[in-house]
Design an enzyme around this catalytic site. Structure first.
Site, mmCIF file in Angstrom:
data_model
loop_
_atom_site.group_PDB
_atom_site.id
_atom_site.type_symbol
_atom_site.label_atom_id
_atom_site.label_comp_id
_atom_site.label_asym_id
_atom_site.label_seq_id
_atom_site.Cartn_x
_atom_site.Cartn_y
_atom_site.Cartn_z
ATOM 1 C CE LYS A 32 -4.408 -1.604 1.796
ATOM 2 N NZ LYS A 32 -5.391 -1.537 2.861
ATOM 3 C CE LYS B 18 -5.247 -8.917 -2.354
ATOM 4 N NZ LYS B 18 -5.451 -8.516 -1.032
ATOM 5 C CE LYS C 87 -15.090 -1.385 -5.428
ATOM 6 N NZ LYS C 87 -15.908 -0.663 -4.474
#
Ligand code: TYM
Length: 332
Positions: free
Chosen positions: A114, A196, A199
């Site tokens: 992130k 994976k 969204k």
């Protein structure tokens, strides 16, 4: 009679969940209610570790709450609440952060990912996120935490934090176990099947959202990346097909061998269409129930208010006990 074990899990308020969220976690949460004391939570405090539009966050949180109900969480059987309604979580998180090492947090792969994705906002909350997650779980002394594989590292950390607290202050926390299903714990992107499904993927075809309509779901599956062979079977290197087989198997109950023989001699086109239809039809009741629930704002409010009361009752008792053990002066 033996007491039921406690289950805790949470999900980010994205408004509509991905097929990965659903198969790796949420779909399993409903059935667990029969056997366990289940506590589920929409983690809006976690969400603000990345920039959010406040109005959208509020809307997405409410939608996520309704969607969990539409996915089978029964508020009569489980505690279902919104994280920011339980200030006990950040209260406990502070204590736990003092039992967590900087080095441990630096090793979290989600933090690293992130911070790469949002280099202009590597905030302290993003860094201490896993401590808050540990607090979510430990505030209920949960035994089991049903999650997908991507949360395993965070769960290991929660276990370490619990053990460290117990060593310092005397046994108190249950050391929680991850509860990861054998099939579906890592649903892959439809466009890059070694990654994976998420969204945040920039390619909208990579990710199925469980509120997508039937045509959209079928179209996304038709475009799924596979391989240059033509055999529907599970083998190393066939990541795209393996992923589609996993998804199809969960929705239809067919085993991998059965799927291979069902589609023997047929092309990938037929298989992709079958997967798309199985998923779209399987999700239809969720979409219908969500559309109904989301209209009923008064009922939703009643549910999340009562959910917060129940969550606070349990977590306040545990947090007070922790504050006492740490040496804070009791105020009651
Ligand atoms: P979140 O919101 O990213 O994901 C919710 C759940 O979905 C699972 N998941 C997947 N499973 C299979 N395949 C995928 N592609 C996939 N993508 C997501 C996740 O593993 C998760 O179980 N930090 C957590 C939320 C959280 C939490 C908690 C979970 C906060 N506090 C306490 C458990 C206990 C998160 O961001 O999940």
């Amino acid at each position: 009679m033996e007491e039921k074990k406690v289950i805790f899990s949470g999900i980010q308020p994205t408004g509509t969940f991905t097929l990965g969220n659903y198969l790796g976690a949420v779909k399993n949460w409903g059935p667990l209610q029969e056997q366990y004391n289940c506590i589920y939570c929409v983690v809006d405090l976690h969400a603000i570790t990345v920039r959010q539009d406040p109005a959208k966050l509020r809307q997405n949180t409410l939608n996520s709450y309704a969607l969990l109900m539409a996915c089978g969480i029964d508020v009569e059987k489980s505690v279902l609440f919104i994280q920011s309604h339980a200030p006990t979580h950040p209260m406990l998180s502070w204590v736990l952060s003092c039992c967590t090492q900087f080095g441990e947090l630096s090793r979290m792969t989600q933090f690293k990912d992130k911070s790469q994705r949002h280099p202009d906002d590597v905030n302290a909350g993003l860094f201490t996120y896993p401590v808050l997650m540990a607090a979510d779980i430990l505030a209920y002394n949960a035994d089991l935490v049903p999650v997908g594989i991507d949360q395993k590292q965070h769960l290991e950390l929660a276990r370490n934090i619990a053990q460290r607290f117990n060593q310092r202050y005397g046994d108190y926390f249950t050391v929680p176990d991850a509860y990861i299903s054998e099939v579906g714990a890592k649903i892959m992107s439809l466009q890059e099947p070694t990654k994976k499904m998420s969204k945040s993927d920039e390619n909208p075809n990579a990710c199925i959202l469980i509120l997508d309509d039937k045509d959209t779901i079928i179209r996304k599956f038709k475009r799924a990346v596979t391989d240059s062979e033509a055999e529907v079977c599970c083998r190393e290197g066939k990541d795209g097909i393996n992923n589609l087989m996993t998804i199809y198997s969960i929705f239809t109950g067919r085993s991998f061998d059965e799927i291979t023989s069902d589609f023997a001699g047929k092309g990938y086109g037929d298989f992709k269409l079958a997967v798309g239809e199985a998923v779209a039809d399987g999700l239809e009741p969720v979409r219908t129930e969500f559309a109904r629930l989301v209209q009923d704002k008064a009922y939703l409010k009643k549910c999340y208010t009562e959910g917060a009361e129940k969550a606070l009752k349990i977590s306040s008792r545990i947090t007070s006990k922790v504050y006492h053990k740490v040496g804070f002066v009791d105020n009651r």
